[in-house]
Design an enzyme around this catalytic site. Structure first.
Site, PDB file in Angstrom:
ATOM      1  N   GLU A 133       0.822  -1.197   0.000  1.00  0.00           N
ATOM      2  CA  GLU A 133       0.000   0.000   0.000  1.00  0.00           C
ATOM      3  C   GLU A 133       0.860   1.253   0.000  1.00  0.00           C
ATOM      4  OE1 GLU A 133      -2.056   0.651   3.893  1.00  0.00           O
ATOM      5  OE2 GLU A 133      -0.900  -1.087   4.534  1.00  0.00           O
ATOM      6  N   HIS A 160       3.941  -1.031  10.489  1.00  0.00           N
ATOM      7  CA  HIS A 160       3.478   0.337  10.302  1.00  0.00           C
ATOM      8  C   HIS A 160       2.212   0.598  11.097  1.00  0.00           C
ATOM      9  CE1 HIS A 160       1.109  -1.990   7.402  1.00  0.00           C
ATOM     10  NE2 HIS A 160       0.177  -1.049   7.529  1.00  0.00           N
ATOM     11  N   ARG A 165      -2.311  -7.802  13.240  1.00  0.00           N
ATOM     12  CA  ARG A 165      -2.037  -6.862  14.322  1.00  0.00           C
ATOM     13  C   ARG A 165      -0.945  -7.426  15.235  1.00  0.00           C
ATOM     14  NH1 ARG A 165      -7.707  -7.189  15.086  1.00  0.00           N
ATOM     15  NH2 ARG A 165      -8.809  -5.669  13.803  1.00  0.00           N
TER      16      ARG A 165
END
Length: 315
Positions: free
Chosen positions: A115, A172, A192
């Site tokens: 992304e 990130h 996560r």
């Protein structure tokens, strides 16, 4: 009707870290003051954009992809990209995404997730997490297990107009008070690593994915180098942020009028500021902040007029 733009209605996702900037900044009709994500151009099953008007009105983007493949001319099996606007009124979880090879095996054939972020706005001093300081997988796991987050995580102060490329494997997180436009592979797979021990409205902590997250994190961290390039075309400054096998992402800053040649591929367009008009052989189409649309393959030459800032992406 490949010569008409395809305007899309976004899908909104409520998040524990969401806020109300999507309404205040873009005038969207959001479901609550905890709205974190606008899935603006999406054919992903977890939230599909709907064609707003025109001959394909009411179709989901995934349906349009399947029924009218000539509009896209792509060799991809499914719509390859997903454009979002994110409003982080609180810190997002520290997370990582897998690459295509890992996701294919471990996530039922899902794409991986590379992304990138364009910072639309942020509070002064706002920070993102981008990378880590561990030198080996063993050290990374030890620091995660010990909760040594301040030592492990790399923080970067951001400002509006910044751009960050986030390849799969990059640890990130967006920090509190940041709004971004995100261009990504069409995937909803997130691992996560840390969620600040938050609980939802029922007192439950969100699931962590430590084993998978540790496995796919790039160690040591490798910063993604990006070299921007700019050119002026008529009344538009075209800045290319990134162009690779996943996507090309540009910013078009139009002040006046610009004529563009026929695009070589379908392109995704998001108006992030200003207003103006898009015009081609079929007519003139008003544009305003918050609009998202696709110019299909075969759209033809076109012009932009007004004061507009757009983020453009394509395969």
């Amino acid at each position: 009707m490949a010569n008409q733009p395809i305007f899309l209605e976004p899908v909104f996702q409520e998040r524990i870290w969401g806020g109300k900037q999507l309404r205040e900044q873009f005038n969207y009709d959001i479901p609550s003051d905890r709205t974190g994500e606008c899935w603006a151009v999406s054919a992903h099953p977890n939230g599909q954009s709907i064609v707003h008007y025109g001959p394909y009105k009411g179709l989901k983007l995934g349906e349009l992809w399947d029924q009218q493949p000539q509009l896209f001319g792509s060799s991809a099996v499914k719509f390859p990209l997903l454009t979002k606007i994110l409003d982080a009124s609180d810190d997002l979880s520290v997370q990582v995404h897998p690459d295509d090879a890992y996701a294919q095996v471990n996530e039922n054939g899902e794409l991986g997730k590379t992304e990138c972020w364009y910072i639309l706005g942020c509070e002064p001093g706002a920070e993102i997490i981008y990378g880590h300081h561990a030198a080996s997988k063993e050290q990374f796991k030890q620091m995660v297990d010990a909760g040594e987050w301040d030592k492990l995580l790399t923080k970067v102060t951001v400002k509006p107009g910044d751009f960050f490329y986030v390849p799969s494997g990059t640890l990130h997180a967006l920090g509190k008070g940041i709004q971004v436009l995100e261009t990504q592979q069409s995937s909803d797979t997130t691992y996560r690593i840390y969620d600040y021990d938050r609980t939802d409205d029922k007192g439950a902590k969100r699931e962590l994915h430590l084993d998978k997250g540790i496995e796919v994190t790039t160690v040591p961290h490798v910063g993604a180098e990006t070299t921007f390039s700019s050119e002026t075309l008529g009344g538009t400054e075209v800045t290319t942020f990134v162009s690779n096998s996943f996507f090309t992402v540009q910013k078009w800053n139009t002040n006046g009028e610009t004529s563009f040649p026929e695009p070589a591929t379908f392109i995704i367009c998001s108006v992030i500021d200003g207003s103006g008009e898009l015009e081609n052989s079929t007519g003139s189409y008003p544009l305003t902040k918050g609009d998202h649309f696709i110019l299909p393959l075969g759209f033809g030459a076109f012009s932009l007029r007004g004061q507009l800032e757009l983020i453009i992406s394509h395969e």
